[in-house]
Structure formats: structure tokens, C-alpha cells
Design a protein around this motif. Structure first.
Motif, short mmCIF file in Angstrom:
data_model
loop_
_atom_site.label_atom_id
_atom_site.label_comp_id
_atom_site.label_asym_id
_atom_site.label_seq_id
_atom_site.Cartn_x
_atom_site.Cartn_y
_atom_site.Cartn_z
N GLN A 254 -27.35 22.74 -22.49
CA GLN A 254 -26.88 21.14 -23.18
C GLN A 254 -27.57 20.11 -21.99
OE1 GLN A 254 -23.95 20.10 -21.60
NE2 GLN A 254 -23.19 22.06 -21.52
N ASN A 255 -27.21 18.85 -22.18
CA ASN A 255 -26.54 17.62 -21.18
C ASN A 255 -25.80 17.26 -21.07
OD1 ASN A 255 -27.29 16.53 -23.27
ND2 ASN A 255 -29.36 15.08 -21.92
N HIS B 67 -28.71 15.96 -25.72
CA HIS B 67 -28.58 16.79 -26.34
C HIS B 67 -28.52 18.84 -26.44
CE1 HIS B 67 -32.41 14.84 -26.42
NE2 HIS B 67 -32.06 14.44 -25.24
N ILE B 68 -28.31 18.99 -27.74
CA ILE B 68 -27.53 20.15 -27.90
C ILE B 68 -28.87 21.20 -28.46
CG2 ILE B 68 -25.11 19.85 -27.79
CD1 ILE B 68 -25.46 20.17 -30.40
N ASN B 69 -28.42 22.59 -28.05
CA ASN B 69 -28.92 23.97 -28.67
C ASN B 69 -28.61 24.60 -29.79
OD1 ASN B 69 -31.62 23.33 -27.57
ND2 ASN B 69 -30.54 23.05 -25.83
N THR C 211 -35.45 31.36 -33.62
CA THR C 211 -36.07 29.88 -33.63
C THR C 211 -35.00 29.07 -32.97
OG1 THR C 211 -36.44 30.25 -35.96
CG2 THR C 211 -35.60 27.74 -35.74
N ILE C 212 -35.00 27.69 -32.32
CA ILE C 212 -33.93 27.04 -31.89
C ILE C 212 -34.08 26.03 -32.27
CG2 ILE C 212 -33.79 26.59 -29.08
CD1 ILE C 212 -33.15 29.18 -29.38
N TYR C 213 -32.65 24.93 -32.50
CA TYR C 213 -32.51 23.90 -32.69
C TYR C 213 -32.52 23.24 -32.05
CZ TYR C 213 -32.67 25.65 -37.67
OH TYR C 213 -33.08 26.58 -38.97
N ASN C 214 -32.60 22.30 -31.57
CA ASN C 214 -32.88 21.00 -30.18
C ASN C 214 -32.20 19.68 -31.10
OD1 ASN C 214 -36.08 22.22 -28.97
ND2 ASN C 214 -34.03 22.73 -28.04
N GLY D 25 -34.56 21.43 -22.54
CA GLY D 25 -34.43 21.95 -21.03
C GLY D 25 -33.29 20.87 -20.75
N THR D 26 -32.56 21.84 -19.36
CA THR D 26 -31.30 20.96 -19.05
C THR D 26 -31.32 19.85 -18.28
OG1 THR D 26 -29.98 22.84 -17.92
CG2 THR D 26 -30.11 22.29 -20.38
#
Length: 109
Positions: free
Chosen positions: A56-57, A70-72, A79-82, A106-107
Motif C-alpha cells: 500500500q502507499n 492504493h491497497i492490495n 488473483t490480486i485486487y488492486n 507497485g508501492t
């Protein structure tokens, strides 16, 4: 396929271990975004997803300024949910949108 699943499992496990390094203020923003996403119209999509705290940022947020957070989240298989949330000047968090991907966004850290 088993190797891919092992890698994802290790990534999820590593995120839990590394989450201890995430400052409390960052955790709060990430948790607010996660909660907003889960309560959104897209919430059913994330039902069994695991939050990847280290992806995350939130550390970029400064009080009095806006941030696109942004979190993941790790979903089924690889599967990754952005997930994106808006953070306003007062720190209020609202869900914006998500994208499905095979890797975390990306962070900036």
C-alpha cells in the motif's frame, strides 16, 4: 501449478509477517479503505480476500492534502485486487474502484 500456489501462499504469509513494520497511522488508512471497499457495491467480489498490509502507499499521506490510496488484496488463486480509495484533506476515506491483476500494484516505498 503447485509452485505458483506455493509462491502466492508465501507472499500472503510474508505480508502478515511484514505488516508489523507498518506504522499505526498507515494501518488505519489501509483498514478504512479496506472497510470502504468491503461495504461498496463491489464488496461481494472481495468477500474471501485477504488484505496485504505491506502492499500500500498510505505512508505518502500528509494531513491537509488529498491522496489516491492504493491497497492490495489477495483473492482466489493468484488473483490480486488492486483497490483505490480517495483520502481527503481531513483523512476521510472513500472507495473509488478496483482492478484485477496477477501481481500487486507497485508501492512508492
Amino acid at each position: 501449478m503447485a509452485l505458483a500456489m506455493t509462491g502466492v501462499s508465501q507472499m500472503a504469509q510474508a505480508s502478515v509477517e511484514e505488516s508489523a513494520d507498518v506504522p499505526q497511522a498507515d494501518r488505519e488508512l489501509v483498514n478504512k479503505c479496506h472497510e470502504a471497499a468491503m461495504n461498496s457495491k463491489d464488496g461481494d467480489t472481495f468477500e474471501s480476500s485477504q488484505l496485504l498490509m505491506d502492499q500500500q502507499n498510505a505512508g505518502d499521506y500528509e494531513k491537509g492534502e488529498e491522496l489516491l490510496l492504493h491497497i492490495n488484496m489477495l483473492g482466489h488463486g493468484t488473483t490480486i485486487y488492486n483497490v483505490s480509495c480517495n483520502v481527503d484533506e481531513q483523512g476521510n476515506v472513500t472507495y473509488k474502484e478496483f482492478q484485477k491483476a496477477g501481481t500487486p500494484a507497485g508501492t512508492t516505498r
